[in-house]
Design a protein around this motif. Sequence first.
Motif, PDB file in Angstrom:
ATOM      1  N   HIS A 176     -43.174  15.178  42.740  1.00  0.00           N
ATOM      2  CA  HIS A 176     -44.507  15.277  43.332  1.00  0.00           C
ATOM      3  C   HIS A 176     -44.504  14.566  44.689  1.00  0.00           C
ATOM      4  CE1 HIS A 176     -46.514  17.112  39.907  1.00  0.00           C
ATOM      5  NE2 HIS A 176     -45.898  16.248  39.110  1.00  0.00           N
ATOM      6  N   PRO A 177     -43.703  15.069  45.642  1.00  0.00           N
ATOM      7  CA  PRO A 177     -43.625  14.397  46.945  1.00  0.00           C
ATOM      8  C   PRO A 177     -44.968  14.408  47.662  1.00  0.00           C
ATOM      9  CG  PRO A 177     -42.625  16.568  47.060  1.00  0.00           C
ATOM     10  CD  PRO A 177     -42.903  16.309  45.606  1.00  0.00           C
ATOM     11  N   LEU A 178     -45.123  13.494  48.603  1.00  0.00           N
ATOM     12  CA  LEU A 178     -46.364  13.420  49.357  1.00  0.00           C
ATOM     13  C   LEU A 178     -46.519  14.650  50.240  1.00  0.00           C
ATOM     14  CD1 LEU A 178     -46.494   9.688  50.502  1.00  0.00           C
ATOM     15  CD2 LEU A 178     -47.121  10.708  48.305  1.00  0.00           C
ATOM     16  N   VAL A 179     -47.735  15.127  50.320  1.00  0.00           N
ATOM     17  CA  VAL A 179     -48.041  16.248  51.205  1.00  0.00           C
ATOM     18  C   VAL A 179     -47.790  15.824  52.652  1.00  0.00           C
ATOM     19  CG1 VAL A 179     -49.875  17.767  52.033  1.00  0.00           C
ATOM     20  CG2 VAL A 179     -49.730  17.195  49.601  1.00  0.00           C
ATOM     21  N   GLY A 180     -47.122  16.672  53.399  1.00  0.00           N
ATOM     22  CA  GLY A 180     -46.845  16.390  54.802  1.00  0.00           C
ATOM     23  C   GLY A 180     -45.606  15.559  55.051  1.00  0.00           C
ATOM     24  N   ASP A 181     -44.905  15.159  53.995  1.00  0.00           N
ATOM     25  CA  ASP A 181     -43.709  14.326  54.151  1.00  0.00           C
ATOM     26  C   ASP A 181     -42.498  15.220  54.414  1.00  0.00           C
ATOM     27  OD1 ASP A 181     -41.608  12.517  53.999  1.00  0.00           O
ATOM     28  OD2 ASP A 181     -42.539  11.361  52.390  1.00  0.00           O
ATOM     29  N   LYS A 182     -42.079  15.283  55.664  1.00  0.00           N
ATOM     30  CA  LYS A 182     -40.991  16.178  56.047  1.00  0.00           C
ATOM     31  C   LYS A 182     -39.617  15.649  55.640  1.00  0.00           C
ATOM     32  CE  LYS A 182     -43.554  18.240  59.876  1.00  0.00           C
ATOM     33  NZ  LYS A 182     -43.603  18.514  61.340  1.00  0.00           N
ATOM     34  N   LEU A 183     -39.528  14.355  55.343  1.00  0.00           N
ATOM     35  CA  LEU A 183     -38.246  13.783  54.949  1.00  0.00           C
ATOM     36  C   LEU A 183     -38.003  13.920  53.450  1.00  0.00           C
ATOM     37  CD1 LEU A 183     -35.722  12.267  55.910  1.00  0.00           C
ATOM     38  CD2 LEU A 183     -36.969  10.121  55.552  1.00  0.00           C
ATOM     39  N   TYR A 184     -39.029  13.672  52.642  1.00  0.00           N
ATOM     40  CA  TYR A 184     -38.879  13.686  51.187  1.00  0.00           C
ATOM     41  C   TYR A 184     -39.505  14.917  50.521  1.00  0.00           C
ATOM     42  CZ  TYR A 184     -37.396   8.795  51.441  1.00  0.00           C
ATOM     43  OH  TYR A 184     -36.718   7.628  51.719  1.00  0.00           O
ATOM     44  N   GLY A 185     -40.255  15.704  51.278  1.00  0.00           N
ATOM     45  CA  GLY A 185     -40.991  16.816  50.689  1.00  0.00           C
ATOM     46  C   GLY A 185     -40.153  18.052  50.441  1.00  0.00           C
ATOM     47  N   PHE A 186     -40.786  19.043  49.801  1.00  0.00           N
ATOM     48  CA  PHE A 186     -40.130  20.321  49.543  1.00  0.00           C
ATOM     49  C   PHE A 186     -39.933  21.068  50.863  1.00  0.00           C
ATOM     50  CE2 PHE A 186     -42.666  19.966  45.419  1.00  0.00           C
ATOM     51  CZ  PHE A 186     -41.592  19.428  44.724  1.00  0.00           C
ATOM     52  N   ALA A 189     -42.581  23.816  51.428  1.00  0.00           N
ATOM     53  CA  ALA A 189     -43.977  23.418  51.211  1.00  0.00           C
ATOM     54  C   ALA A 189     -44.872  23.969  52.317  1.00  0.00           C
ATOM     55  CB  ALA A 189     -44.089  21.900  51.158  1.00  0.00           C
ATOM     56  N   LEU A 190     -46.043  24.446  51.919  1.00  0.00           N
ATOM     57  CA  LEU A 190     -47.008  24.943  52.890  1.00  0.00           C
ATOM     58  C   LEU A 190     -47.612  23.776  53.667  1.00  0.00           C
ATOM     59  CD1 LEU A 190     -48.920  27.579  50.720  1.00  0.00           C
ATOM     60  CD2 LEU A 190     -47.158  28.019  52.443  1.00  0.00           C
ATOM     61  N   GLU A 191     -47.823  23.976  54.949  1.00  0.00           N
ATOM     62  CA  GLU A 191     -48.453  22.942  55.767  1.00  0.00           C
ATOM     63  C   GLU A 191     -49.966  23.047  55.641  1.00  0.00           C
ATOM     64  OE1 GLU A 191     -47.110  22.974  59.765  1.00  0.00           O
ATOM     65  OE2 GLU A 191     -44.995  22.667  59.247  1.00  0.00           O
ATOM     66  N   LEU A 192     -50.611  21.902  55.473  1.00  0.00           N
ATOM     67  CA  LEU A 192     -52.063  21.889  55.373  1.00  0.00           C
ATOM     68  C   LEU A 192     -52.679  21.769  56.763  1.00  0.00           C
ATOM     69  CD1 LEU A 192     -52.787  19.644  52.254  1.00  0.00           C
ATOM     70  CD2 LEU A 192     -52.812  22.125  52.440  1.00  0.00           C
ATOM     71  N   LYS A 193     -53.740  22.485  56.976  1.00  0.00           N
ATOM     72  CA  LYS A 193     -54.419  22.496  58.265  1.00  0.00           C
ATOM     73  C   LYS A 193     -54.851  21.085  58.667  1.00  0.00           C
ATOM     74  CE  LYS A 193     -58.391  24.539  60.648  1.00  0.00           C
ATOM     75  NZ  LYS A 193     -59.593  25.414  60.501  1.00  0.00           N
ATOM     76  N   GLY A 194     -54.471  20.690  59.870  1.00  0.00           N
ATOM     77  CA  GLY A 194     -54.890  19.402  60.412  1.00  0.00           C
ATOM     78  C   GLY A 194     -54.032  18.220  60.024  1.00  0.00           C
ATOM     79  N   LEU A 195     -53.035  18.431  59.151  1.00  0.00           N
ATOM     80  CA  LEU A 195     -52.194  17.315  58.715  1.00  0.00           C
ATOM     81  C   LEU A 195     -50.907  17.280  59.527  1.00  0.00           C
ATOM     82  CD1 LEU A 195     -51.927  14.976  56.691  1.00  0.00           C
ATOM     83  CD2 LEU A 195     -50.738  16.551  55.156  1.00  0.00           C
ATOM     84  N   THR A 196     -50.697  16.196  60.252  1.00  0.00           N
ATOM     85  CA  THR A 196     -49.520  16.076  61.117  1.00  0.00           C
ATOM     86  C   THR A 196     -48.590  14.952  60.668  1.00  0.00           C
ATOM     87  OG1 THR A 196     -50.736  14.604  62.627  1.00  0.00           O
ATOM     88  CG2 THR A 196     -50.789  16.967  63.106  1.00  0.00           C
TER      89      THR A 196
END
Length: 228
Positions: A176-186, A189-196
């Motif tokens: 369950h990686p953090l949303v928006g985490d480019k190092l540990y995420g899937f 994973a779909l990018e959420l609007k406004g999350l950088t």
Amino acid sequence: MKIDLIYQDKNLLVVNKPPGITVFPEGKETDKTLIDYLILKYPELKQAGIAPRYGIIHRLDKDTSGVLLIAKNNNSLDFFQKQFKDRRVYKEYIALCQGIISEKQGKIETLIGRSPKDRRKQKAFSPYEIKQKGTLRSAITNYEVLQNFQNYTLIKVIVKTGRKHQIRCHMAHINHPLVGDKLYGFRDALELKGLTRQFLHAKSIKVNNHIFSAELPDDLKKVIDNIK
């Protein structure tokens, strides 16, 4: 750079760290860091510790926002660092994770060390993985589900230890990686609007009978509004 002040006295400065800035220079860091900006406004911070860290008591990742403590003198630095070392500090974070976490609460307890496959990352190891080279340190993360969305889970996280990338590493460890985490995420994973950045905010710290808090910043509030 605008840095919101939460609290200060003759010994301690508490700020609401904005995302996108490193706390203090490490390695080949060339950009201005948080401590650089703080010293311009509070030159007395140079009286604590040694350069380039000075009075930084603990750290937050570059893209993590929230409560950060800085000592103004060496006595204060020694005192608060000992509080952290002795695990007398209550640290609460808010995070948004990928997927649905069905349990209302959980505990992740592993060893953490540098990943043998990617030196930028930390990796969670079981106590039985004694062949791992390098230093492994115990890490304990407790979490509580605040709200489930269609494909995401908002959680409160309480860390008992303060290892590098601990929350990011542990949540990825349980898939369950953090949303928006480019190092540990899937990777897909779909990018959420406004999350950088990764959705992680240090909401509060309780230490020495004081509680310091910082509300969820607007960029993360908007993300929640967009997925409701």
